[in-house]
Write an enzyme that holds these catalytic residues in place. Structure first.
Site, PDB file in Angstrom:
ATOM      1  N   HIS A 144     -19.680 -16.158 -29.888  1.00 20.74           N
ATOM      2  CA  HIS A 144     -19.383 -14.784 -29.401  1.00 20.74           C
ATOM      3  C   HIS A 144     -18.047 -15.019 -28.395  1.00 20.74           C
ATOM      4  O   HIS A 144     -17.453 -16.132 -28.345  1.00 20.74           O
ATOM      5  CB  HIS A 144     -20.405 -14.139 -28.518  1.00 20.74           C
ATOM      6  CG  HIS A 144     -21.003 -15.335 -27.492  1.00 20.74           C
ATOM      7  ND1 HIS A 144     -20.283 -15.799 -26.166  1.00 20.74           N
ATOM      8  CD2 HIS A 144     -22.057 -15.981 -27.432  1.00 20.74           C
ATOM      9  CE1 HIS A 144     -20.757 -16.377 -25.644  1.00 20.74           C
ATOM     10  NE2 HIS A 144     -22.193 -16.712 -26.137  1.00 20.74           N
ATOM     11  N   HIS A 203     -17.587 -18.115 -26.160  1.00 21.21           N
ATOM     12  CA  HIS A 203     -17.084 -19.346 -26.657  1.00 21.21           C
ATOM     13  C   HIS A 203     -15.600 -19.180 -27.105  1.00 21.21           C
ATOM     14  O   HIS A 203     -14.811 -20.349 -26.922  1.00 21.21           O
ATOM     15  CB  HIS A 203     -17.812 -19.702 -28.195  1.00 21.21           C
ATOM     16  CG  HIS A 203     -19.090 -19.832 -27.970  1.00 21.21           C
ATOM     17  ND1 HIS A 203     -19.884 -18.968 -28.393  1.00 21.21           N
ATOM     18  CD2 HIS A 203     -20.076 -20.777 -27.463  1.00 21.21           C
ATOM     19  CE1 HIS A 203     -21.375 -19.362 -28.080  1.00 21.21           C
ATOM     20  NE2 HIS A 203     -21.382 -20.497 -27.279  1.00 21.21           N
ATOM     21  N   CYS A 219     -45.382 -27.742 -25.193  1.00 25.12           N
ATOM     22  CA  CYS A 219     -45.974 -26.624 -25.896  1.00 25.12           C
ATOM     23  C   CYS A 219     -46.016 -27.059 -27.390  1.00 25.12           C
ATOM     24  O   CYS A 219     -44.796 -27.345 -28.010  1.00 25.12           O
ATOM     25  CB  CYS A 219     -45.499 -25.621 -25.905  1.00 25.12           C
ATOM     26  SG  CYS A 219     -45.694 -24.093 -27.042  1.00 25.12           S
ATOM     27  N   CYS A 234     -44.002 -24.959 -29.727  1.00 21.86           N
ATOM     28  CA  CYS A 234     -42.457 -24.985 -29.386  1.00 21.86           C
ATOM     29  C   CYS A 234     -41.970 -26.362 -29.821  1.00 21.86           C
ATOM     30  O   CYS A 234     -40.910 -26.639 -30.319  1.00 21.86           O
ATOM     31  CB  CYS A 234     -42.289 -24.839 -27.913  1.00 21.86           C
ATOM     32  SG  CYS A 234     -42.365 -23.154 -27.474  1.00 21.86           S
ATOM     33  N   CYS A 251     -46.849 -21.122 -22.153  1.00 22.06           N
ATOM     34  CA  CYS A 251     -45.670 -21.504 -22.811  1.00 22.06           C
ATOM     35  C   CYS A 251     -45.090 -19.942 -22.602  1.00 22.06           C
ATOM     36  O   CYS A 251     -45.715 -19.104 -22.777  1.00 22.06           O
ATOM     37  CB  CYS A 251     -45.834 -21.789 -24.067  1.00 22.06           C
ATOM     38  SG  CYS A 251     -44.225 -21.512 -25.024  1.00 22.06           S
ATOM     39  N   HIS A 304     -44.896 -18.706 -26.234  1.00 22.39           N
ATOM     40  CA  HIS A 304     -45.963 -18.274 -27.118  1.00 22.39           C
ATOM     41  C   HIS A 304     -47.518 -17.988 -26.082  1.00 22.39           C
ATOM     42  O   HIS A 304     -48.223 -17.563 -26.706  1.00 22.39           O
ATOM     43  CB  HIS A 304     -46.405 -19.621 -27.852  1.00 22.39           C
ATOM     44  CG  HIS A 304     -45.354 -19.924 -28.709  1.00 22.39           C
ATOM     45  ND1 HIS A 304     -44.497 -21.001 -28.535  1.00 22.39           N
ATOM     46  CD2 HIS A 304     -45.285 -19.512 -30.135  1.00 22.39           C
ATOM     47  CE1 HIS A 304     -43.708 -21.225 -29.823  1.00 22.39           C
ATOM     48  NE2 HIS A 304     -44.213 -20.171 -30.569  1.00 22.39           N
ATOM     49  N   LYS A 341     -24.648 -11.643 -18.207  1.00 23.60           N
ATOM     50  CA  LYS A 341     -23.920 -12.831 -18.937  1.00 23.60           C
ATOM     51  C   LYS A 341     -23.968 -12.851 -20.511  1.00 23.60           C
ATOM     52  O   LYS A 341     -24.944 -12.194 -21.150  1.00 23.60           O
ATOM     53  CB  LYS A 341     -24.755 -14.058 -18.591  1.00 23.60           C
ATOM     54  CG  LYS A 341     -24.088 -15.333 -19.235  1.00 23.60           C
ATOM     55  CD  LYS A 341     -24.647 -16.699 -19.250  1.00 23.60           C
ATOM     56  CE  LYS A 341     -25.849 -16.954 -20.156  1.00 23.60           C
ATOM     57  NZ  LYS A 341     -26.436 -18.220 -19.933  1.00 23.60           N
ATOM     58  N   LYS A 381     -26.202 -15.690 -26.536  1.00 23.95           N
ATOM     59  CA  LYS A 381     -26.765 -15.486 -27.833  1.00 23.95           C
ATOM     60  C   LYS A 381     -28.143 -14.943 -27.747  1.00 23.95           C
ATOM     61  O   LYS A 381     -28.530 -14.132 -28.632  1.00 23.95           O
ATOM     62  CB  LYS A 381     -26.924 -16.719 -28.667  1.00 23.95           C
ATOM     63  CG  LYS A 381     -25.483 -17.257 -29.113  1.00 23.95           C
ATOM     64  CD  LYS A 381     -25.706 -18.746 -29.593  1.00 23.95           C
ATOM     65  CE  LYS A 381     -24.545 -19.209 -30.060  1.00 23.95           C
ATOM     66  NZ  LYS A 381     -24.688 -20.764 -30.320  1.00 23.95           N
TER      67      LYS A 381
END
Length: 658
Positions: free
Chosen positions: A24, A27, A132, A135, A150, A153, A300, A303
């Site tokens: 985006h 970067h 986790c 994860c 987590c 999840h 901010k 992503k």
RNA sequence: GGCGGCGUAGCUCAGUGGCAGAGCAAACGGUUCAUACCCGUUGUGUCGGUGGUUCGAAUCCACCCGCCGCUACCA
């Protein structure tokens, strides 16, 4: 000052980006800044190397590829191609693009790992943490959701121990601190430096630098069930790309003059990477610069944000052109601090700086040379010099000073002092008057100096802009390759040959009509565009719309609203309130909300269940008659009637309305 | 919680003891070479609040309010 003059060489890096998603504008910002510095040093004739690349290992990519049903590289390659395409569109002049999956990188990372192991700076230990299973990742305690769950999840994490190799980071805290204190420019800006210092003072723990929980990485050479974790793998790119430890490029360019990074990865670059280098016995980079964020409406750019928030740099380039985007990025943000992106501020920069000041200067100058001098650059020698040469020399000096301190925004801004002075001189000297009075010597001098000022601006802007400097040269009729000629020769006052025939083309930067742009919603928007006052309103362009209408807002202001289609699941009256209903609505995968709506006089609760409606999903929650309301339903108010707004056909609950 | 930073014109910010500044936006004037442009003039400011130091405070000190960053294994 003179820090780089004496060295005559410059090695700059960007972070290597993680290709699990498209990049985006944040970067883009880092990379354009690095590119501007690289171009500047090349213009000055310094031996320059500019490195960027991609960081292609790790669990996230392994998992993303698996989800897509692909091999990791099969998944990654197109994204890397997209990134390279973006850099091409922005004319990013990198000398090398390293991918951490390349053999040249992997081999040298293993070499580094082996060396650190052999000398005892890496040892085998046990990594313990809250893990986790879903994860396949560890979490620190403060990352966990309520009740040690987590965060993704919502299920319990487990205490897990894993064999891991550790880097003796603790050993290098003191030496590193000494280095930072002895080298005030090592971590910048100042505020970041303080953060790093206070972090190190808390004491450094050894760092886990291998993983057995996933396999997409560089194997530990002497223990292949481990892969080398991100720290050693990714950070080492700055050295491996040059052929560490004995490549010609490495000998030529190491240590780096500048690691340009976002402030989020400061610690890795200002602590972990230097510590590794200390352990390797290699010199440390001269500067790690953590620049600020480009913010959108105070949030901010990341992503992780909703798709609508992400500004696609390619779209902006298509719409405004590469130099407008590049100019905005380096000009708008005070380097080091956070800046704000909005399309409106970009257009303001475009209109006032590029179109009005710079573009118009070139346009009017060539127009006058055509009209008063037969289209030929006039001979200035018949009249005393104006002060433009002096101003130009002084501005040049300031640009150089700012560039040496990486103050890109100030460097660019300084050029506008020259442009402003040139515009002012035209006004004061009034060439049209000189022409009318037949003062040709003075006329020639003024127009020559103004043209030369425009040419100077072209050279001074050459580090930042990639098309405009050439276009200015072209309009002046000057066929020199300004990038080949370079900084010193290019910035010699009087270089522009007398008698050159100017070539007027189009204005450098067309102005963008802010009113129509943001009223119509650019392109896709049809809306109520037809009724806008626009040019028909004459002087009153900035006036309020017709009485009764709300003040105009921008497309971005509208975009702040998160409007969603919901299905009403339950409805019941709110006790003691004769016009309120308490509703439970479904956002599909977005969960459920409780909403209080003032529609009890218009709808029976039982009639509402199952219907769709539109929810303002990001409205700040409120308590209405003691009942929590998480959002608000849209309804049309026609005199006394209130009618819920709903999609014209049923759509999936949670669908965005825009 | 700890450490650090910030809060100045409508907007973005500079100014760190001596008459409140710049750019943009706004208003007015000038000009016509020019892309409704350029040039000039003008402003509104409790310099976050309160108290203190000082001949004098946006600037130094204390406290308060608001916002932000850092407080390690996420690229």
């Amino acid at each position: 000052m003179g820090r780089f003059l004496s060295r005559q060489r410059f090695y700059v890096t960007t972070p290597i980006y993680y290709p699990n998603d498209k990049l985006h504008i944040g970067h883009t910002y880092t990379t354009v800044a690095a590119d501007s510095l690289a171009r500047y040093h090349r213009l000055r004739g310094h031996d320059t190397w500019f490195l960027t690349g991609t960081d292609e290992h790790g669990l996230n990519l392994q998992r993303a590829a698996a989800q897509a049903g692909k091999e990791p590289l099969e998944y990654i390659d197109p994204i890397v191609e997209w990134i390279q395409h973006l850099w091409k569109r922005l004319h990013i002049s990198y000398d090398d693009f390293i991918r951490t999956t390349e053999e040249r990188h992997k081999r040298r990372v293993q070499q580094i790992f082996q060396k650190l192991y052999d000398q005892g700076d890496i040892y085998k230990g046990t990594y313990r943490g809250l893990y986790c299973v879903r994860c396949e990742a560890y979490y620190s305690e403060d990352e966990l959701a309520e009740g040690n769950l987590c965060p993704i999840h919502q299920r319990p994490v487990e205490w897990l121990e894993e064999e891991s190799y550790f880097f003796r980071l603790s050993k290098y805290g003191e030496p590193l601190l000494a280095h930072i204190e002895a080298n005030p420019d090592f971590v910048r800006p100042e505020s970041r430096r303080n953060e790093v210092i206070s972090f190190i003072r808390q004491g450094l723990e050894d760092l886990s630098v291998s993983r057995t929980s996933f396999s997409w990485g560089i194997p530990v050479p002497f223990d292949p069930k481990h892969v080398i974790y991100v720290w050693v793998d990714a950070l080492a790119n700055y050295a491996t790309a040059l052929g560490y430890p004995d490549g010609d490029l490495y000998r030529r360019f190491w240590p780096a003059d500048l690691h340009l990074i976002g402030k989020d990865i400061l610690r890795f670059h200002a602590i972990i990477w230097p510590a590794i280098l200390l352990a390797l016995g290699e010199p440390l980079p001269r500067c790690v610069y953590g620049h600020g964020w480009l913010l959108i409406d105070g949030g901010k750019i990341g992503k992780s944000r909703a798709g609508s928030q992400v500004i696609d740099p390619l779209t902006l380039i298509d719409r405004y052109g590469v130099d407008v985007v590049r100019y905005f990025l380096v000009r708008e943000v005070p380097f080091g601090a956070d800046g704000t992106y909005s399309e409106e501020s970009l257009v303001r920069r475009l209109n006032s700086d590029l179109a009005n000041d710079l573009g118009n200067l070139v346009w009017r100058t060539t127009a006058m040379i055509e009209r008063f001098c037969g289209g030929l650059i006039p001979d200035p020698s018949g009249a005393p010099a104006t002060d433009l040469a002096q101003v130009a020399a002084e501005v040049r000096r300031r640009v150089e000073q700012h560039m040496d301190r990486f103050e890109l925004n100030l460097a660019v801004a300084a050029v506008w002092d020259l442009i402003g002075r040139a515009n002012k001189l035209v006004d004061e000297a009034a060439p049209w008057e000189l022409n009318r009075r037949g003062e040709h010597a003075r006329l020639g001098r003024v127009l020559y100096d103004v043209a030369e000022a425009a040419r100077f601006a072209a050279v001074l802007l050459a580090p930042f802009l990639v098309e405009t400097p050439e276009r200015i040269y072209d309009q002046l009729g000057y066929d020199e390759d300004l990038r080949a000629v370079g900084w010193d020769a290019g910035l010699t006052w009087g270089r522009l040959p007398v008698g050159t025939r100017v070539r007027r083309g189009e204005p450098l930067f067309p102005r963008v009509d802010v009113e129509s742009l943001f009223a119509g919603g650019d392109g896709a928007g049809e809306g109520s565009a037809g009724g806008q006052g626009g040019s028909a309103g004459g002087e009153a362009s900035g006036q309020e719309p017709a009485a009764g209408a709300a003040p105009e807002i921008t497309i971005e202001e509208f975009a702040r609203l998160d409007l969603r289609v919901v299905r009403i699941l339950e409805a019941e009256p709110v006790p003691g309130a004769d016009r309120l209903l308490k509703l439970k609505v479904s956002l599909g995968s977005g969960g459920e909300r409780q909403v209080v709506a003032g529609i009890a006089r218009h709808y029976q609760p039982e009639d509402l269940v199952g219907r769709q409606a539109v929810l303002v999903a990001n409205l700040k929650p409120a308590r209405i008659r003691g009942v929590e309301s998480q959002g608000m339903l849209l309804a049309a108010a026609d005199d006394g009637r209130v009618v819920l707004v709903a999609p014209e056909q049923a759509v999936n609950p949670g669908s965005k309305v825009r």
